[in-house]
Write a protein that holds these residues in place. Structure first.
Motif, mmCIF file in Angstrom:
data_model
loop_
_atom_site.group_PDB
_atom_site.id
_atom_site.type_symbol
_atom_site.label_atom_id
_atom_site.label_comp_id
_atom_site.label_asym_id
_atom_site.label_seq_id
_atom_site.Cartn_x
_atom_site.Cartn_y
_atom_site.Cartn_z
ATOM 1 N N ILE A 14 0.959 -1.509 -0.373
ATOM 2 C CA ILE A 14 -0.116 0.046 0.571
ATOM 3 C C ILE A 14 0.768 1.026 -0.039
ATOM 4 C CG2 ILE A 14 -1.544 1.723 1.232
ATOM 5 C CD1 ILE A 14 -3.106 -1.360 2.388
ATOM 6 N N GLN A 15 1.594 1.451 0.870
ATOM 7 C CA GLN A 15 2.659 2.372 1.076
ATOM 8 C C GLN A 15 3.355 2.094 -0.107
ATOM 9 O OE1 GLN A 15 5.064 0.983 4.051
ATOM 10 N NE2 GLN A 15 3.878 3.020 5.500
ATOM 11 N N GLU A 16 4.299 2.290 -1.287
ATOM 12 C CA GLU A 16 4.852 1.257 -2.090
ATOM 13 C C GLU A 16 3.848 2.126 -3.581
ATOM 14 O OE1 GLU A 16 6.095 -2.678 -2.660
ATOM 15 O OE2 GLU A 16 8.302 -2.183 -1.573
ATOM 16 N N SER A 17 2.436 2.196 -3.669
ATOM 17 C CA SER A 17 1.635 2.142 -4.043
ATOM 18 C C SER A 17 1.584 3.450 -4.709
ATOM 19 C CB SER A 17 0.839 1.486 -4.479
ATOM 20 O OG SER A 17 -0.191 1.599 -3.117
ATOM 21 N N SER A 18 1.831 4.566 -2.932
ATOM 22 C CA SER A 18 1.139 6.315 -3.230
ATOM 23 C C SER A 18 0.081 6.402 -3.368
ATOM 24 C CB SER A 18 2.154 6.776 -4.057
ATOM 25 O OG SER A 18 2.907 6.163 -4.891
ATOM 26 N N PRO A 19 -1.122 5.674 -2.756
ATOM 27 C CA PRO A 19 -2.187 5.738 -3.276
ATOM 28 C C PRO A 19 -2.568 6.985 -2.571
ATOM 29 C CG PRO A 19 -1.956 4.666 -0.739
ATOM 30 C CD PRO A 19 -0.882 5.139 -1.327
ATOM 31 N N SER A 20 -3.677 7.782 -2.781
ATOM 32 C CA SER A 20 -4.415 9.436 -2.423
ATOM 33 C C SER A 20 -3.900 9.396 -0.966
ATOM 34 C CB SER A 20 -5.568 9.666 -3.672
ATOM 35 O OG SER A 20 -6.655 8.519 -3.173
ATOM 36 N N ALA A 21 -4.418 10.856 -0.643
ATOM 37 C CA ALA A 21 -4.603 10.834 0.611
ATOM 38 C C ALA A 21 -5.396 10.108 1.454
ATOM 39 C CB ALA A 21 -4.662 11.862 1.322
ATOM 40 N N THR A 22 -6.624 9.770 0.769
ATOM 41 C CA THR A 22 -8.306 9.542 1.833
ATOM 42 C C THR A 22 -7.605 8.314 1.434
ATOM 43 O OG1 THR A 22 -9.768 11.513 0.055
ATOM 44 C CG2 THR A 22 -10.947 9.629 0.948
ATOM 45 N N ILE A 23 -7.912 7.263 0.599
ATOM 46 C CA ILE A 23 -7.381 5.558 0.748
ATOM 47 C C ILE A 23 -6.419 5.326 1.081
ATOM 48 C CG2 ILE A 23 -6.962 4.356 -1.064
ATOM 49 C CD1 ILE A 23 -7.426 5.139 -3.403
ATOM 50 N N PHE A 24 -5.418 6.210 1.408
ATOM 51 C CA PHE A 24 -4.019 6.196 2.080
ATOM 52 C C PHE A 24 -4.680 5.368 3.574
ATOM 53 C CE2 PHE A 24 -0.374 6.310 5.128
ATOM 54 C CZ PHE A 24 0.017 5.156 4.481
#
Lengths: 268, 125
Positions: free
Chosen positions: A190-200
């Protein structure tokens, strides 16, 4: 002419098919796991025991009614048969338990070793009793060997239930460890995929919930392990004690199932 | 019924609309000339030709089978092999985990203590 061609073609295709079959046959067969073989042997020996027990009960009934030497001879023979079958069943059963303990992934090494030692002791005792039955050929000695078994039966079942309890605890421990590893992997990805702040943030909440779930499972397993430690070595491990441990583990197992669905959701 | 009263009558009458056919004698050829000349069957040629075709087909079949085998070894590189590999590894781990979770069910006991009788005395106690 046509017929000849057809025959040639048929021979040709059959030979091609034969080649394929022989190719398939040369591939090495997958050997079933040793534990599965052991379980099958146990089931077979239990079937044999049931058959012999039935014969013994009938011959005993006949002896009680007839009270003849012939019927006594028959009941002595069937008594010996059923007692040997009982020992064979127990041997197969304890061997299966020993293999299960040896294959355990989540158990502590010392606990595994101790339990294995107990099972070995039981197997030695069963072998000793079996040898005594083999040399017994009359009513008195056979009834004595039967009494010997009854004396030891409590100890045998205690070893069996403590082994089963350890297997149950270890299986949950192993699955919880796996859940922990998978959670770590998912979090890294999840961290590597750098998602948007909301998704993270959403994934982070899911991760925290999963971490809490793992803690609950660990607590339940710890409690069950304490129960196991309290009983084993001090008292006979009865079926009731085993049932108590199963009940304690039940809470943890429910959480483990929940954890499984959480990790699948997080991985999406 | 009227038509069938005298059925022999029309035999002697000539059909009115039909023209008279001229019957001419067709010369019949001798029977020997009607039978086609028997050619000698080229067995050798057939066997050589048939054998050749079979051999060719056999080689073709072997080639196809060999190709099928080789095609398993040669795989085209996927656009993102690392990602695919990671995904399949994770899926595998999830499957293994699921199997372990099922096995860990404490309520399932596939090895209960053997249901053996403890009262196997000839003289019951």
């Amino acid at each position: 002419m046509k017929k000849r061609y057809i025959i040639f073609l048929i021979i040709l295709f059959y030979s091609a098919g034969f080649l394929r079959i022989t190719q398939a046959q040369t591939e090495p067969p997958i050997a079933p796991p040793q534990l599965e073989i052991s379980k099958q042997q146990y089931i077979q020996s239990l079937d044999v025991y049931r058959e012999k027990e039935q014969k013994f009960l009938i011959s005993r009934e006949q002896y009680n009614q007839l009270q003849t030497l012939a019927s006594l001879e028959e009941v002595v023979r069937t008594s010996k048969d059923v007692q040997l079958a009982r020992m064979d069943t127990l041997t197969a059963y304890f061997n299966t338990l020993l293999l299960s303990i040896q294959n355990l992934k989540g158990a502590e090494i010392t606990k595994k070793a101790n339990q294995g030692q107990l099972l070995q002791t039981a197997l030695v005792e069963i072998e000793r009793q079996r040898n005594t039955i083999l040399t017994s050929n009359d009513r008195v000695t056979l009834d004595k060997t039967s009494a010997n078994y009854d004396d030891k039966q409590g100890a045998f079942s205690s070893i069996a239930y403590s082994s089963l309890a350890l297997i149950k605890i270890s299986n949950i421990q192993s699955a919880t460890d796996q859940l922990g590893v998978l959670t770590g992997e998912v979090y890294t990805s999840i961290q590597e995929s750098s998602p948007s702040a909301t998704i993270f943030a959403e994934k982070q909440r899911g991760y925290d919930e999963l971490a809490r779930t793992i803690e609950t499972i660990k607590m339940s397993t710890k409690k069950a392990t304490q129960q196991y430690d309290n009983i084993s070595g001090r008292d006979l491990f009865t079926q009731g004690a085993y049932a108590q441990i199963v009940e304690t583990l039940g809470t943890g197992y429910a959480k483990l199932k929940q954890g499984e669905s959480f990790i699948q959701e997080l991985a999406q | 019924m009227n038509d069938s009263e005298n059925q022999t009558q029309f035999i002697e009458e000539q059909p009115m609309l039909q023209q008279e056919k001229s019957v001419t004698a067709i010369p019949t050829p001798p029977i020997d000339s009607l039978i086609p000349e028997k050619k000698q069957f080229p067995i050798k040629k057939v066997f050589v030709f048939g054998g050749g075709v079979c051999l060719l087909l056999f080689i073709l079949v072997l080639m196809v089978m060999g190709k099928g085998k080789n095609s398993l070894k040669i795989t085209e590189p996927s656009p993102s092999p690392k990602t695919t590999q990671q995904l399949s590894d994770f899926q595998k781990s999830l499957q293994l985990f699921h199997t372990d979770v099922e096995r860990a069910d404490p309520t399932v006991n596939d090895l209960p203590y053997p249901p053996v009788n403890t009262n196997l005395y000839i003289i019951q106690r």
